[in-house]
Design a protein around this motif. Structure first.
Motif, PDB file in Angstrom:
ATOM      1  N   LYS A 284       0.830  -1.208   0.000  1.00 36.04           N
ATOM      2  CA  LYS A 284       0.000   0.000   0.000  1.00 36.04           C
ATOM      3  C   LYS A 284       0.867   1.260   0.000  1.00 36.04           C
ATOM      4  N   GLY A 285       1.971   1.204   0.731  1.00 39.52           N
ATOM      5  CA  GLY A 285       2.850   2.369   0.791  1.00 39.52           C
ATOM      6  C   GLY A 285       3.460   2.707  -0.554  1.00 39.52           C
ATOM      7  N   VAL A 286       3.964   1.695  -1.262  1.00 41.32           N
ATOM      8  CA  VAL A 286       4.546   1.927  -2.586  1.00 41.32           C
ATOM      9  C   VAL A 286       3.466   2.400  -3.552  1.00 41.32           C
ATOM     10  N   ALA A 287       2.297   1.769  -3.490  1.00 33.66           N
ATOM     11  CA  ALA A 287       1.194   2.168  -4.374  1.00 33.66           C
ATOM     12  C   ALA A 287       0.827   3.625  -4.163  1.00 33.66           C
ATOM     13  N   GLU A 288       0.802   4.062  -2.906  1.00 33.92           N
ATOM     14  CA  GLU A 288       0.470   5.448  -2.599  1.00 33.92           C
ATOM     15  C   GLU A 288       1.530   6.398  -3.160  1.00 33.92           C
ATOM     16  N   LEU A 289       2.806   6.025  -2.980  1.00 29.91           N
ATOM     17  CA  LEU A 289       3.896   6.858  -3.496  1.00 29.91           C
ATOM     18  C   LEU A 289       3.860   6.992  -5.010  1.00 29.91           C
ATOM     19  N   MET A 290       3.520   5.902  -5.676  1.00 28.65           N
ATOM     20  CA  MET A 290       3.581   5.859  -7.131  1.00 28.65           C
ATOM     21  C   MET A 290       2.244   6.148  -7.813  1.00 28.65           C
ATOM     22  N   GLY A 291       1.203   6.369  -7.019  1.00 24.55           N
ATOM     23  CA  GLY A 291      -0.093   6.677  -7.608  1.00 24.55           C
ATOM     24  C   GLY A 291      -0.777   5.491  -8.248  1.00 24.55           C
ATOM     25  N   ILE A 292      -0.554   4.309  -7.711  1.00 23.42           N
ATOM     26  CA  ILE A 292      -1.156   3.089  -8.262  1.00 23.42           C
ATOM     27  C   ILE A 292      -2.424   2.759  -7.474  1.00 23.42           C
ATOM     28  N   PRO A 293      -3.583   2.663  -8.115  1.00 21.83           N
ATOM     29  CA  PRO A 293      -4.815   2.320  -7.408  1.00 21.83           C
ATOM     30  C   PRO A 293      -4.737   0.904  -6.827  1.00 21.83           C
ATOM     31  N   ILE A 294      -5.267   0.744  -5.622  1.00 21.37           N
ATOM     32  CA  ILE A 294      -5.315  -0.566  -4.983  1.00 21.37           C
ATOM     33  C   ILE A 294      -6.643  -1.229  -5.336  1.00 21.37           C
ATOM     34  N   VAL A 295      -6.579  -2.335  -6.038  1.00 19.30           N
ATOM     35  CA  VAL A 295      -7.783  -3.081  -6.426  1.00 19.30           C
ATOM     36  C   VAL A 295      -7.829  -4.377  -5.622  1.00 19.30           C
ATOM     37  N   TYR A 296      -8.979  -4.639  -4.994  1.00 22.07           N
ATOM     38  CA  TYR A 296      -9.149  -5.840  -4.187  1.00 22.07           C
ATOM     39  C   TYR A 296      -9.869  -6.925  -4.991  1.00 22.07           C
ATOM     40  N   THR A 297      -9.777  -8.131  -4.502  1.00 22.86           N
ATOM     41  CA  THR A 297     -10.383  -9.257  -5.223  1.00 22.86           C
ATOM     42  C   THR A 297     -11.896  -9.178  -5.257  1.00 22.86           C
ATOM     43  N   ASP A 298     -12.514  -8.375  -4.394  1.00 23.05           N
ATOM     44  CA  ASP A 298     -13.967  -8.218  -4.435  1.00 23.05           C
ATOM     45  C   ASP A 298     -14.397  -7.065  -5.327  1.00 23.05           C
ATOM     46  N   GLY A 299     -13.437  -6.476  -6.042  1.00 18.52           N
ATOM     47  CA  GLY A 299     -13.761  -5.405  -6.962  1.00 18.52           C
ATOM     48  C   GLY A 299     -13.629  -4.015  -6.381  1.00 18.52           C
ATOM     49  N   ARG A 300     -13.461  -3.918  -5.087  1.00 21.77           N
ATOM     50  CA  ARG A 300     -13.326  -2.610  -4.448  1.00 21.77           C
ATOM     51  C   ARG A 300     -11.998  -1.978  -4.830  1.00 21.77           C
ATOM     52  N   THR A 301     -11.973  -0.661  -4.973  1.00 22.90           N
ATOM     53  CA  THR A 301     -10.775   0.051  -5.394  1.00 22.90           C
ATOM     54  C   THR A 301     -10.503   1.226  -4.479  1.00 22.90           C
ATOM     55  N   GLU A 302      -9.247   1.367  -4.083  1.00 24.98           N
ATOM     56  CA  GLU A 302      -8.801   2.542  -3.339  1.00 24.98           C
ATOM     57  C   GLU A 302      -7.899   3.344  -4.259  1.00 24.98           C
ATOM     58  N   THR A 303      -8.318   4.551  -4.568  1.00 23.78           N
ATOM     59  CA  THR A 303      -7.564   5.379  -5.503  1.00 23.78           C
ATOM     60  C   THR A 303      -6.484   6.158  -4.775  1.00 23.78           C
ATOM     61  N   ALA A 304      -5.281   6.082  -5.315  1.00 23.16           N
ATOM     62  CA  ALA A 304      -4.167   6.820  -4.722  1.00 23.16           C
ATOM     63  C   ALA A 304      -4.338   8.312  -4.975  1.00 23.16           C
ATOM     64  N   LYS A 305      -3.715   9.093  -4.111  1.00 26.51           N
ATOM     65  CA  LYS A 305      -3.834  10.543  -4.240  1.00 26.51           C
ATOM     66  C   LYS A 305      -3.129  11.053  -5.492  1.00 26.51           C
ATOM     67  N   VAL A 306      -2.031  10.437  -5.832  1.00 31.66           N
ATOM     68  CA  VAL A 306      -1.255  10.838  -7.005  1.00 31.66           C
ATOM     69  C   VAL A 306      -1.520   9.854  -8.127  1.00 31.66           C
ATOM     70  N   LYS A 307      -1.822  10.361  -9.298  1.00 33.59           N
ATOM     71  CA  LYS A 307      -2.126   9.475 -10.419  1.00 33.59           C
ATOM     72  C   LYS A 307      -0.910   9.393 -11.342  1.00 33.59           C
ATOM     73  N   ARG A 308      -0.207   8.271 -11.257  1.00 30.81           N
ATOM     74  CA  ARG A 308       0.936   8.018 -12.135  1.00 30.81           C
ATOM     75  C   ARG A 308       0.901   6.563 -12.538  1.00 30.81           C
ATOM     76  N   THR A 309       1.355   6.288 -13.713  1.00 31.81           N
ATOM     77  CA  THR A 309       1.379   4.918 -14.200  1.00 31.81           C
ATOM     78  C   THR A 309       2.815   4.500 -14.475  1.00 31.81           C
ATOM     79  N   TYR A 310       3.205   3.363 -13.919  1.00 32.52           N
ATOM     80  CA  TYR A 310       4.548   2.845 -14.121  1.00 32.52           C
ATOM     81  C   TYR A 310       4.499   1.548 -14.898  1.00 32.52           C
ATOM     82  N   THR A 311       5.451   1.388 -15.778  1.00 29.55           N
ATOM     83  CA  THR A 311       5.589   0.132 -16.508  1.00 29.55           C
ATOM     84  C   THR A 311       6.875  -0.531 -16.033  1.00 29.55           C
ATOM     85  N   PRO A 312       6.914  -1.856 -16.059  1.00 33.05           N
ATOM     86  CA  PRO A 312       8.136  -2.549 -15.625  1.00 33.05           C
ATOM     87  C   PRO A 312       9.355  -2.069 -16.403  1.00 33.05           C
TER      88      PRO A 312
END
Length: 456
Positions: free
Chosen positions: A97-125
């Protein structure tokens, strides 16, 4: 109960470690293909940065003294070390969750619920650059010996070796110490090596750098190779700082790597190492090819008098008593200690890098292994909680080391001493003082008697 989706965890894991480090307030410095920065472990305080991030592999590792253990192969582990001082599994989800928050990656749960990060950024490997394997130990030994024979010896280095380190002139010749060449010198040296047919490809420290046609750099033709596709040349070069070389030998007496003692800068010791990055580097001026990483090998050291007659290709176990082996940090420390004690010493690059020692001890049939690390890495700086945690991490790493050695049926002892008598074992011994011997199994202590070293 809903879990964070595997896809999100994979995305978070693939975030470049260097980006997470920057987001957490670190200031990585580009050093060749790597980034240098202070250790993320909050329990490991250091004045000089000793942690490296390999961007191409998305790895990080602390090589500082004290064996804090910080290292990993993804952004999550880096975040865990930075935030919690360990990689305990109980902190895994918090780190995701900490890395996701830093990088702006939304947290998606297996039940479909989503927590949107404050910063919107997309990272590719990150794009992985396949690392070229280094040449064999035999080839590296031949190239390094020829290279060192052509390198200069500067007065200031000779003074340090003989006065500060107390090496004799014969020792310097035997050990192969040489000053790093300046620009004019290395051009001439590389020209001679190539003209004599020495292969420089994939020998750590040697590399071809790209020079565009727009850059007018006069170089001997033997160092240049035309690249019409990129409109430029590949020119052989060295990858080292200003200072002097210390050869690192393996168990067969071969010079397999070179360590550089730098004259200036925060990093006192660096590896003579190079890289190959043409598949991932976009800036032509930063492109390199046919280089190979040095890694961080163990330095196998008998007394210099034995090195003088050591035939390359002969195992140390066939010419010297390795029933007792001492483990310490650093090239100078291992060489000087071996000379003072008349014993075999392995120089381990960092407390945490002991894995390569284990197969050597097993192969040699070693009966007793002595751990003798610098006292400044083992002492308490103060009475703070931070210092207490640092001590626990260091001794936990030493204990792990000792346990793995003991599991091979080898007796393990720890040598300690008052830091006022010397930072390292070499300083202590040159001051004509002896360490205390601690039996890690029983806790018993006694003053070391060198006359009884080889008495079971």
């Amino acid at each position: 109960m809903a879990r964070i989706s595997d896809e999100v965890i994979a995305e978070v894991r693939a975030v470049p470690i260097v980006d997470v480090a920057i987001a957490l307030g670190a200031h990585p410095k580009r050093v060749g293909k790597q980034y240098l920065l202070h250790c993320p472990n909050p329990n490991h305080s250091e004045d000089t940065p000793h942690t490296y991030i390999e961007g191409n592999k998305n790895l990080f590792k602390c090589f500082g003294g004290g064996g804090c253990g910080a290292g990993g192969n993804n952004a999550i582990s880096y975040y865990m070390w930075h935030t919690f001082g360990n990689t305990d599994k109980k902190n895994f989800l918090s780190a995701v969750k900490g890395v996701a928050e830093l990088m702006g990656i939304p947290i998606v749960y297996t039940d479909g619920r989503t927590e949107t990060a404050k910063v919107k950024r997309t990272y590719t490997p990150i794009v992985q650059q396949e690392e070229l394997p280094a040449q064999s130990e035999v080839v590296c030994d031949k190239v390094y010996r020829a290279f060192l024979n052509l390198c200069p010896i500067r007065k200031e280095h000779a003074i340090e070796w003989m006065q500060t380190r107390q090496y004799s002139k014969d020792d310097i010749v035997t050990l192969g110490f040489r000053s790093t060449p300046n620009a004019q010198e290395w051009v001439n040296i590389l020209s001679q090596l190539l003209s004599k047919g020495y292969p420089l490809e994939r020998v750590p420290g040697f590399v071809q750098r790209f020079i565009p046609d727009s850059y007018q750099m006069p170089m001997p033709l033997e160092l240049m190779e035309r690249d019409d596709e990129r409109n430029g040349y590949w020119a052989w070069s060295l990858s080292c700082g200003v200072g002097y070389f210390i050869p690192v030998r393996d168990r067969m007496g071969r010079i397999v790597r070179l360590r550089v003692r730098c004259d200036q800068g925060k990093a006192k010791y660096i590896w003579f190492s190079s890289t190959h990055n043409i598949d991932v580097e976009k800036n032509p001026l930063q492109m390199k090819r046919n280089g190979a990483s040095s890694g961080a090998p163990v330095n196998v050291v008998p007394p210099t008098s034995q090195i003088r007659v050591w035939e390359v290709g002969t195992g140390i176990e066939d010419i010297f008593n390795v029933s007792i082996v001492i483990g310490t940090e650093g090239e100078h420390k291992s060489i000087i200690s071996a000379n003072e004690i008349k014993a075999a010493v392995v120089g381990v690059p960092g407390v945490g890098n002991f894995k390569d020692v284990l197969p050597l001890l097993q192969q040699w049939g070693t009966k007793r292994f002595i751990i003798a690390y610098d006292m400044d890495s083992l002492k308490k700086d103060d009475d703070s909680v931070k210092s207490e945690k640092k001590q626990k991490n260091i001794f936990a790493k030493l204990q792990e080391f000792a346990q793995e050695v003991a599991a091979l049926g080898i007796e393990v002892l720890l040598w300690t001493w008052d830091i006022k008598d010397g930072k390292g074992l070499d300083d202590l011994l040159q001051a004509k003082k002896l360490p205390m011997e601690v039996n890690l199994r029983t806790g018993s202590r006694k003053l070391v008697n060198l006359n009884e070293l080889y008495i079971a």
